[in-house]
Write an enzyme that holds these catalytic residues in place. Structure first.
Site, mmCIF file in Angstrom:
data_model
loop_
_atom_site.group_PDB
_atom_site.id
_atom_site.type_symbol
_atom_site.label_atom_id
_atom_site.label_comp_id
_atom_site.label_asym_id
_atom_site.label_seq_id
_atom_site.Cartn_x
_atom_site.Cartn_y
_atom_site.Cartn_z
ATOM 1 N N LYS A 217 6.812 16.631 -10.845
ATOM 2 C CA LYS A 217 5.494 16.535 -11.482
ATOM 3 C C LYS A 217 5.119 17.855 -12.144
ATOM 4 O O LYS A 217 4.734 17.892 -13.330
ATOM 5 C CB LYS A 217 4.434 16.159 -10.444
ATOM 6 C CG LYS A 217 3.047 15.967 -11.040
ATOM 7 C CD LYS A 217 1.975 15.876 -9.974
ATOM 8 C CE LYS A 217 1.590 17.252 -9.479
ATOM 9 N NZ LYS A 217 0.399 17.251 -8.603
ATOM 10 N N ASP A 235 0.831 12.004 -11.115
ATOM 11 C CA ASP A 235 -0.058 12.503 -10.059
ATOM 12 C C ASP A 235 -0.769 11.315 -9.409
ATOM 13 O O ASP A 235 -0.434 10.155 -9.670
ATOM 14 C CB ASP A 235 -1.048 13.526 -10.628
ATOM 15 C CG ASP A 235 -2.110 12.887 -11.510
ATOM 16 O OD1 ASP A 235 -1.978 11.683 -11.854
ATOM 17 O OD2 ASP A 235 -3.090 13.576 -11.859
#
Length: 349
Positions: A217, A235
Site C-alpha cells: 500500500k 487502504d
C-alpha cells in the site's frame, strides 16, 4: 256401686264434641304417638313419591346426536405475518461485462465530483512522502500533516534522520500514536536508503517493499504520487467501498488489488484510488453512509444502508463537502480553487 276407670274415656267439650282422649294415670296416648309417627312417615313418603314422579332417564337409550351448531372446519392455512415478508429472489448474477461497465461508470462519476482529488499527505519530495505514509498507519492524515513539519525541519534528509537521537524523534512523533514503533520504522528506512540506495528513494516496487515499515500500500502511494507510476492503494476506505459496490468479495488486500486492477486500465489506477478513498472519507462512511447525498447511488447495490433522506444525508458530509477544512496544511491550488480549505497547523484553534 262405684265404677273404676282403668281405661281412657272421652270428655265432652262445651260444643258437644269429644276432646282428645287422655291416657289414664298421665301416660301418653298410644294412638296419638302412633298417629304422630304415621304423620312423619306420611311426610317422608310424600317426598319420596314426589321424587319418584321425576322421569327417570331411559336405560340403554342411544346417545342423542350432537347438533351441528358449529361445524368443524379444517384449520386455516397460516398466512404470512404482515411484518415478515418472503425472502426476495436473488437478482441474476452480474455478467463480467456489466460489472466492468458499472465499475468504470462509477469512477467517471466520482472524477466529476472530485476533480481535485490528490494524496492527502503533505510532501515536497519522495522521501517526505514515504515517511509521511509510514506515519499515517493507525492515525489520520491530518495528524500526520500537523506533525511532519517539525520532523522534516530538523531532519530534512535520510542521512539526518538515520543519525538522529531516537528519543528526540519519539518526542516529535508522539502525537501520531505508536510513536516508538514509528520512530524505529522511519529511522530504519532512512538507514536502508543511505546504505542501499545512496540516500534516494527507489522507484521500483520490489525495492520499496524491502524498506522497514513499507508494504505494498505504501509503495503504491509513493510510486503513483512521487514517480507517476500507476498503482492501486488498498487502504481501509478502498476495501470497504469496493465490497459495497460488489466489485469484489475478497478481503485480502493483495487479492483485492488484483481483482480491481483487472477492471480498469492501468493508467486509471492512481486516480481511481484517490476517487474511491475521497468518497469513503466524505460521503460513503463506514457507520453512517450518506446515501441520500451520494452521486453514485443509482449504481450502488448497497444503497439504503445509510441515511437516504437528502436533507439528513447532507448533515453527514465531511471535509469540504460538509463545509469543513480538509486534511492538508498545504493542499494543491486546484483544491483551493474548488472551494477546499486548508487544515489548521498542530495546536491551532
Amino acid at each position: 256401686m262405684v265404677v273404676r276407670r282403668d281405661s281412657a274415656v272421652g270428655e265432652q267439650d262445651p260444643g258437644g264434641g269429644r276432646k282428645t282422649a287422655k291416657a289414664t294415670n298421665g301416660a301418653p296416648n298410644e294412638a296419638a304417638v302412633d298417629g304422630g309417627k304415621a304423620a312423619v312417615k306420611t311426610s317422608a313418603a310424600g317426598k319420596k313419591a314426589a321424587a319418584a314422579k321425576k322421569p327417570a332417564p331411559a336405560r340403554n337409550a342411544a346417545p342423542a346426536k350432537k347438533t351441528a351448531s358449529v361445524k368443524k372446519t379444517a384449520p386455516a392455512k397460516k398466512t404470512a405475518s404482515p411484518t415478515k415478508t418472503a425472502p426476495a429472489k436473488k437478482a441474476p448474477a452480474e455478467s463480467r461485462t456489466a460489472l466492468v461497465r458499472r465499475a468504470r461508470r462509477i469512477n467517471r462519476e466520482l472524477a466529476e465530483v472530485y476533480p481535485y482529488a490528490h494524496p492527502e499527505l503533505d510532501f515536497d519530495n519522495p522521501f517526505q512522502l514515504v515517511v509521511a505514509t509510514v506515519l499515517s498507519a493507525q492515525t489520520t492524515d491530518l495528524r500526520v500533516n500537523q506533525t511532519t513539519p517539525a520532523l522534516f525541519a530538523k531532519y530534512p534528509t535520510p542521512e539526518d534522520l538515520a543519525a538522529a537521537n531516537p528519543e528526540e524523534v519519539e518526542e516529535i512523533l508522539r502525537p501520531c500514536g505508536f510513536f516508538r514503533a514509528k520512530t524505529k520504522s522511519v529511522m530504519g528506512l532512512s538507514k536502508a536508503l543511505v546504505e542501499n540506495h545512496g540516500g534516494e528513494v527507489p522507484g521500483r516496487l520490489e525495492d520499496l517493499v524491502k524498506l522497514p515499515g513499507v508494504g505494498r500500500k505504501t509503495a503504491f502511494v509513493v510510486l503513483g504520487n512521487a514517480f507517476g507510476r500507476p498503482g492501486i492503494t488498498v487502504d481501509t476506505h478502498f476495501q470497504r467501498l469496493v465490497r459495497r459496490w460488489q466489485w469484489t468479495e475478497q478481503t485480502d488486500p493483495d487479492k483485492i488489488e488484483a481483482e480491481i486492477g483487472a477492471l480498469f486500465p492501468k493508467s486509471d489506477w492512481t486516480d481511481l484510488s484517490h476517487h474511491v478513498i475521497w468518497h469513503g472519507r466524505r460521503i460513503c462512511h463506514a457507520r453512517k453512509p450518506a446515501c441520500g447525498a451520494c452521486p453514485v447511488a443509482p449504481l450502488c447495490p448497497a444503497y439504503g444502508e445509510g441515511e437516504t433522506d437528502p436533507e439528513k444525508a447532507k448533515k453527514l458530509l465531511k471535509y469540504e463537502k460538509g463545509g469543513f477544512p480538509g486534511q492538508r496544511l498545504n493542499p494543491p491550488q486546484a483544491y483551493l480553487d474548488a472551494g477546499g480549505k486548508a487544515a489548521p497547523p498542530l495546536g491551532a484553534g
